[in-house]
Structures are given as structure tokens and as C-alpha cells.
Design an enzyme around this catalytic site. Sequence first.
Site, short mmCIF file in Angstrom:
data_model
loop_
_atom_site.label_atom_id
_atom_site.label_comp_id
_atom_site.label_asym_id
_atom_site.label_seq_id
_atom_site.Cartn_x
_atom_site.Cartn_y
_atom_site.Cartn_z
CB ALA A 229 -0.93 -0.02 1.21
CG HIS A 230 -1.15 4.81 1.05
ND1 HIS A 230 -2.35 4.14 1.05
CD2 HIS A 230 -1.04 5.36 2.28
CE1 HIS A 230 -2.93 4.28 2.23
NE2 HIS A 230 -2.16 5.01 2.99
CG ASN A 231 2.61 7.28 2.28
OD1 ASN A 231 1.44 7.32 1.89
ND2 ASN A 231 3.41 8.31 2.21
CB SER A 249 2.41 4.38 6.75
OG SER A 249 1.87 5.44 5.98
#
Length: 303
Positions: A229-231, A249
Amino acid sequence: MKIFISEIISYLSSDLLNYYGNIDEVYVDNVADVSHLTPSSLDWVNTRKTDTQQCAENSVARVLLASPAVRFSKEMEKKQKVLLIVEKPRMAMAKIIQYFFVEKKESGISPAAFVNQQAQIGTNVYIGPGCVIGNATIGNNTIINPNVVVYDDVIIGNNCIIQAGAVLGTDGLGCSRESDGKLVKFPHIGKLIIGNDVEIGANCQIAKGVLSDTVIENGCKINGLCFIAHNCHLAENVWITGDTMLCGSTSVGKNTTIYSNVIIREQVKIGTNSTIGMGSVVTKNVPNDEIWLGSPAHFHSKK
């Protein structure tokens, strides 16, 4: 194709601790599993076996890679075997197969691929049929296999392999709710940055960052059907096996191994040189040099 043992010795260089037997005009022409070995195969002795000496002496193959625990016996000398001694036979075997036996793809862009005119494509790059490449950067000697989608704002380094069907640089789906329940998606304006010597397996999905970037550092290997996922931030040489999910994250330290069907909660930090066992659900931070297992995952042992 005949590969003379002198070529393999030269290739192994400092990885080779010693060798025994007469190598003059000795060659190998194939690699195979135990049930399909021939005298001209290259074989290796697994260090996990309890009978490594017998395995070496009884192998059908004439040329073997083995650890220092295997000695060049009278039986091996009688069978005119060649014994190549290395610290890690399996790793040496992998390197030899990759260098001598794996067919290299010719560089070029398939006419059945779409590449954005603003994309920056390095030298000796292969882009297979059905690929869609946005305004992205792809480094030298990288292989993009068929039906890969690379969105805008993705940077891929040198010597990478992207297996078929991977989707790189998607928006994630972080949302907030209005008081009436309506969902408002948070925009993703970060990048996806992939370092050098990275392999991403078939049908993986990796999101770009929200405000900062999703980063996969040099040397990472990610098997098929993984979702990142993102980050997220993967440090160097992280190894993730198939069907694993890293929520937003997540950070993973250098040289860590995450086995199949693992789920890691958002914001969790996995330390360096750690191992997460198959099927684990990780909800807490994992320190360096530890093995965690279970659902929810818990400390198992130090490495």
C-alpha cells in the site's frame, strides 16, 4: 551448450574455496533435479542434509558443488568426479544457473505495448506485449514482462525484473467519512520509487505515496500476488514471498524476510534482519533480529 569447468571456476572467483579432481576438458551441459540428473549435469549438495558425503559420492553427476563439510574421497576420485567447494552451494548454484543457463531477453519495446512519449526509458530495456507505460522512468537493463501497467510518477531502477501482470503506481484508497457516511478519498500525489536489482512478481499491486513516496530499495525481491500500500518503505534486500499484504505506511528493515500469506497492519515497523512466518498477522512493531509467528503475530525466537 558445453560449459567447461574452468569457465565456472573463473566465474565463481572468490566464492570458490577450493576444487578437487581433474578439470581438463571436463564440462557440464545441463542442470536438473535429482531424478533427472545425467553425468554431464551440474549438481549441488544441500547443506541441510545429514548425509552430504553420501549424496556427493552417489550423485549421478560428475561435477558437484558442495560445502567444506564434504571431502574428496577415494570413491569420488575413482568415479573421476570434480568437487567444487563453496561456503553456500545453493547460492553458488543459483548464480551459475543465472549466468550460464538462463536465456537473456533481447532488449526492445514490443509493438503491442503502449509507452507514453514523455516516459524516460534507459538502455537495453525490454518491454513486452500488452504493457502500458505512463510518464514514468525505467532504468537500464530492466525487463518489463507482458501486460504490466506502470502509472505516471513511477521510477524503476536498473537491472530490475517486473513479472507479468504487475500494476505499479496505483492510487491507494485511504478515505474519510462525512457525517452522512459519504466517503471522501484522500488524493495520492506521491511517487513510487523502485531501486536497482529489484524483482516484482506476477500480478503484484504496489501503490504510490499519498504526500510522501512509496519506496522499495535496492535488491528487494517480491513474489507474486503481493499488495503493497501507499507510503510503505522497504529497505535493501527485503524478501517477500507470495500473497502477502503490507498496509499503508508499513516500514520493513534491511535483510528481512516475510513469508507467504502475511498481513501487516498500517504504520507497523519491522526491524532489520527479522523473519515473519507464513500466515502471520502482524499488529505490533517487530524489533531487529527476531522471528515472529502467528495470528496475531508474537515473538518466537532471536535469530
